[in-house]
Design a protein around this motif. Structure first.
Motif, short mmCIF file in Angstrom:
data_model
loop_
_atom_site.label_atom_id
_atom_site.label_comp_id
_atom_site.label_asym_id
_atom_site.label_seq_id
_atom_site.Cartn_x
_atom_site.Cartn_y
_atom_site.Cartn_z
N THR A 1 -8.21 4.58 -3.39
CA THR A 1 -9.09 5.32 -2.49
C THR A 1 -8.70 6.79 -2.54
N ARG B 1 -3.57 0.23 -3.36
CA ARG B 1 -3.12 -1.10 -2.98
C ARG B 1 -2.76 -1.82 -4.28
N ASP C 1 -9.62 10.33 -0.70
CA ASP C 1 -10.29 10.94 0.44
C ASP C 1 -11.29 11.98 -0.08
N CYS D 1 -4.80 6.86 -1.73
CA CYS D 1 -4.19 5.61 -1.28
C CYS D 1 -4.42 4.54 -2.34
N GLY E 1 -0.43 13.25 1.78
CA GLY E 1 -0.77 13.07 3.19
C GLY E 1 -1.92 12.12 3.41
N GLY E 2 -2.07 11.15 2.51
CA GLY E 2 -3.15 10.17 2.63
C GLY E 2 -4.38 10.52 1.82
N ASN F 1 0.59 5.85 -0.39
CA ASN F 1 -0.31 6.99 -0.45
C ASN F 1 0.47 8.24 -0.82
N SER F 2 -0.27 9.27 -1.18
CA SER F 2 0.33 10.57 -1.49
C SER F 2 -0.61 11.65 -0.99
N GLU G 1 0.85 -1.18 0.00
CA GLU G 1 0.00 0.00 0.00
C GLU G 1 0.88 1.23 0.00
N ALA H 1 1.05 8.08 -6.02
CA ALA H 1 0.73 6.94 -5.17
C ALA H 1 0.96 5.62 -5.92
#
Length: 108
Positions: free
Chosen positions: A52, A41, A54, A39, A35-36, A32-33, A30, A78
């Motif tokens: 995903t 997988r 946000d 995301c 700061g989340g 992310n970029s 996994e 990501a």
């Protein structure tokens, strides 16, 4: 070199290759970029399994080309990070399998 020894070494190499392929098929990373904000997988064959985003990363979009481009950049970052993690996992697995062979640097 003894031809029988060579065949034995080739057989061992094939077995190690099969083990590595099995390990990679079971590997999941996994990354992310932002700061989340994004995301991903990815499995060991570098197939994207999940993405995903946000909701806050989308809610803040004004619809401008710059906002969309920023989100695209986060997605790419990501995915690229996940690909690097798969490569690292493969190198680690290969190194542990070949550790006793004392191969020259750069060969693995």
């Amino acid at each position: 070199m003894n031809p029988l020894k060579m065949q034995e070494m080739l057989g061992q190499a094939r077995a190690m290759q099969e083990q590595l392929q099995q390990k990679m098929s079971e590997t999941v990373v996994e990354a992310n970029s932002g700061g989340g904000a994004v995301c991903v997988r990815m499995n060991g064959q570098k197939q994207l399994q999940k993405l995903t985003i946000d909701p806050s990363a989308v809610l803040g979009l004004s619809g401008s080309a710059a906002d969309v481009e920023m989100l695209e950049d986060l997605i790419i970052a990501a995915i690229n990070d996940a690909g690097r993690r798969v490569d690292d996992a493969m190198k680690t697995g290969l190194s542990s399998m070949l550790g006793g062979l004392n191969l020259p640097p750069g060969l693995i």
